[in-house]
Design a protein around this motif. Structure first.
Motif, PDB file in Angstrom:
ATOM      1  N   ASN A 155       0.821  -1.205   0.000  1.00 48.31           N
ATOM      2  CA  ASN A 155       0.000   0.000   0.000  1.00 48.31           C
ATOM      3  C   ASN A 155       0.860   1.262   0.000  1.00 48.31           C
ATOM      4  OD1 ASN A 155      -1.682  -2.135   1.831  1.00 48.31           O
ATOM      5  ND2 ASN A 155      -2.986  -0.965   0.473  1.00 48.31           N
ATOM      6  N   SER A 156       0.416   2.255  -0.713  1.00 50.22           N
ATOM      7  CA  SER A 156       1.103   3.543  -0.756  1.00 50.22           C
ATOM      8  C   SER A 156       1.159   4.152   0.640  1.00 50.22           C
ATOM      9  CB  SER A 156       0.365   4.496  -1.705  1.00 50.22           C
ATOM     10  OG  SER A 156       0.744   5.831  -1.483  1.00 50.22           O
ATOM     11  N   PHE A 157       2.357   4.538   1.082  1.00 50.08           N
ATOM     12  CA  PHE A 157       2.495   5.200   2.370  1.00 50.08           C
ATOM     13  C   PHE A 157       1.736   6.525   2.376  1.00 50.08           C
ATOM     14  CE2 PHE A 157       6.762   3.153   3.885  1.00 50.08           C
ATOM     15  CZ  PHE A 157       6.143   1.914   3.887  1.00 50.08           C
ATOM     16  N   HIS A 158       1.792   7.228   1.251  1.00 48.50           N
ATOM     17  CA  HIS A 158       1.079   8.503   1.165  1.00 48.50           C
ATOM     18  C   HIS A 158      -0.435   8.284   1.242  1.00 48.50           C
ATOM     19  CE1 HIS A 158       5.033   9.647  -0.541  1.00 48.50           C
ATOM     20  NE2 HIS A 158       4.781  10.787   0.062  1.00 48.50           N
ATOM     21  N   THR A 186       6.724   4.544  -6.280  1.00 44.09           N
ATOM     22  CA  THR A 186       6.357   4.458  -7.691  1.00 44.09           C
ATOM     23  C   THR A 186       5.015   3.752  -7.775  1.00 44.09           C
ATOM     24  OG1 THR A 186       8.683   4.281  -8.353  1.00 44.09           O
ATOM     25  CG2 THR A 186       7.016   3.626  -9.966  1.00 44.09           C
ATOM     26  N   SER A 187       4.004   4.474  -8.180  1.00 49.85           N
ATOM     27  CA  SER A 187       2.665   3.884  -8.290  1.00 49.85           C
ATOM     28  C   SER A 187       2.667   2.789  -9.340  1.00 49.85           C
ATOM     29  CB  SER A 187       1.649   4.966  -8.645  1.00 49.85           C
ATOM     30  OG  SER A 187       0.353   4.410  -8.733  1.00 49.85           O
ATOM     31  N   LEU A 188       2.108   1.636  -9.004  1.00 57.60           N
ATOM     32  CA  LEU A 188       2.070   0.502  -9.930  1.00 57.60           C
ATOM     33  C   LEU A 188       0.727   0.465 -10.654  1.00 57.60           C
ATOM     34  CD1 LEU A 188       3.793  -2.235  -7.732  1.00 57.60           C
ATOM     35  CD2 LEU A 188       4.789  -0.899  -9.582  1.00 57.60           C
ATOM     36  N   ALA A 202       1.963   0.344  -4.585  1.00 59.22           N
ATOM     37  CA  ALA A 202       3.146   1.090  -5.006  1.00 59.22           C
ATOM     38  C   ALA A 202       4.397   0.273  -4.723  1.00 59.22           C
ATOM     39  CB  ALA A 202       3.230   2.433  -4.271  1.00 59.22           C
ATOM     40  N   LEU A 203       5.461   0.600  -5.440  1.00 57.92           N
ATOM     41  CA  LEU A 203       6.790   0.078  -5.137  1.00 57.92           C
ATOM     42  C   LEU A 203       7.507   1.159  -4.325  1.00 57.92           C
ATOM     43  CD1 LEU A 203       9.184  -1.926  -7.331  1.00 57.92           C
ATOM     44  CD2 LEU A 203      10.057   0.089  -6.157  1.00 57.92           C
ATOM     45  N   ILE A 204       7.994   0.791  -3.151  1.00 60.13           N
ATOM     46  CA  ILE A 204       8.552   1.759  -2.203  1.00 60.13           C
ATOM     47  C   ILE A 204      10.003   1.407  -1.904  1.00 60.13           C
ATOM     48  CG2 ILE A 204       8.282   2.804   0.079  1.00 60.13           C
ATOM     49  CD1 ILE A 204       5.320   1.822  -0.069  1.00 60.13           C
ATOM     50  N   GLN A 205      10.873   2.404  -1.994  1.00 61.16           N
ATOM     51  CA  GLN A 205      12.300   2.232  -1.721  1.00 61.16           C
ATOM     52  C   GLN A 205      12.800   3.338  -0.792  1.00 61.16           C
ATOM     53  OE1 GLN A 205      13.060   2.083  -6.133  1.00 61.16           O
ATOM     54  NE2 GLN A 205      14.472   0.451  -5.525  1.00 61.16           N
TER      55      GLN A 205
END
Length: 242
Positions: A155-158, A186-188, A202-205
């Motif tokens: 899940n998107s942190f934002h 990066t929204s998937l 999302a992909l989160i780094q």
């Protein structure tokens, strides 16, 4: 070639027919998968209300606490790292297998609470997990040296932040709130057909150069999350033993 005065009823071409049939098959499989997932969630919720589930959890927690006490004296780590399950039947069609799987998932929630430390580059695949699970995983790996080894698909942190009252977000999920300004999301993409399954993903780094912008006290003043004020906690907490 047929005479221009002749006419025929046009049918679907074989290729088009196969595509339509495949689309119907895919849609049916997605629908069945969603039903199976909901059945497992329902089974987990049922087990949570049973006294014997609490007894299972307590027996396992007491065993792990006892082992941890002995291992600490020997400077050994005996915490469970992996889980192997054999013998589960088809949980889509077998009620017994479904409840067995539900119990396993409950036990795994209890064991880890998301607090899984990493020592090498690791992908966490956390689809629609609770906020506390993300926060615990970050806390367990809370250093500017370790977080860059982590990649999250989840899940998107934002998106999590936007759905919460800001002061509660900062108070209860300090690790999430601290990194949200320095992580890279990066929204998937997702097709409309799978929107219920992969929405808000999302992909989160955690790039080192971004983490280095945080104050030094950010890394030293973060205590273990307890969630004392959370009324809608989405994970099962282990009982603490003295």
């Amino acid at each position: 070639m047929a005479c221009k005065d002749d006419w025929q009823v046009a049918g679907r071409r074989k290729g088009a027919s196969r595509r339509i049939k495949q689309h119907k098959t895919d849609s049916r499989q997605v629908s069945e998968c969603q039903v199976d997932k909901q059945r497992i969630i329902n089974a987990m919720n049922e087990l949570r209300g049973e006294d014997f589930w609490l007894q299972w959890r307590n027996v396992l927690s007491e065993h792990l606490a006892s082992s941890a006490s002995v291992s600490s004296k020997k400077n050994e780590d005996v915490s469970l790292k992996d889980c192997v399950s054999y013998g589960l039947g088809n949980f889509a069609s077998c009620i017994s297998a479904r409840y067995q799987l539900a119990m396993l998932l409950l036990l795994l929630e209890t064991l880890h609470e998301g607090k899984r430390a990493v020592c090498q580059p690791t992908l966490f695949y956390l689809m629609h997990c609770g906020k506390a699970l993300y926060n615990n995983m970050l806390w367990k790996n809370w250093s500017p040296q370790t977080l860059p080894k982590i990649v999250i698909i989840g899940n998107s942190f934002h998106g999590i932040q936007e759905r919460m009252i800001q002061r509660e977000f900062v108070r209860d999920y300090c690790c999430l709130s601290n990194v949200i300004g320095v992580c890279e999301e990066t929204s998937l993409p997702c097709s409309q057909r799978f929107l219920d399954v992969f929405n808000d993903t999302a992909l989160i780094q955690f790039p080192p150069e971004n983490l280095n912008r945080l104050a030094d006290c950010t890394w030293t003043e973060t205590s273990e999350p307890l969630y004392q004020h959370c009324t809608d906690l989405e994970i099962i907490l282990r009982e603490k033993h003295c």
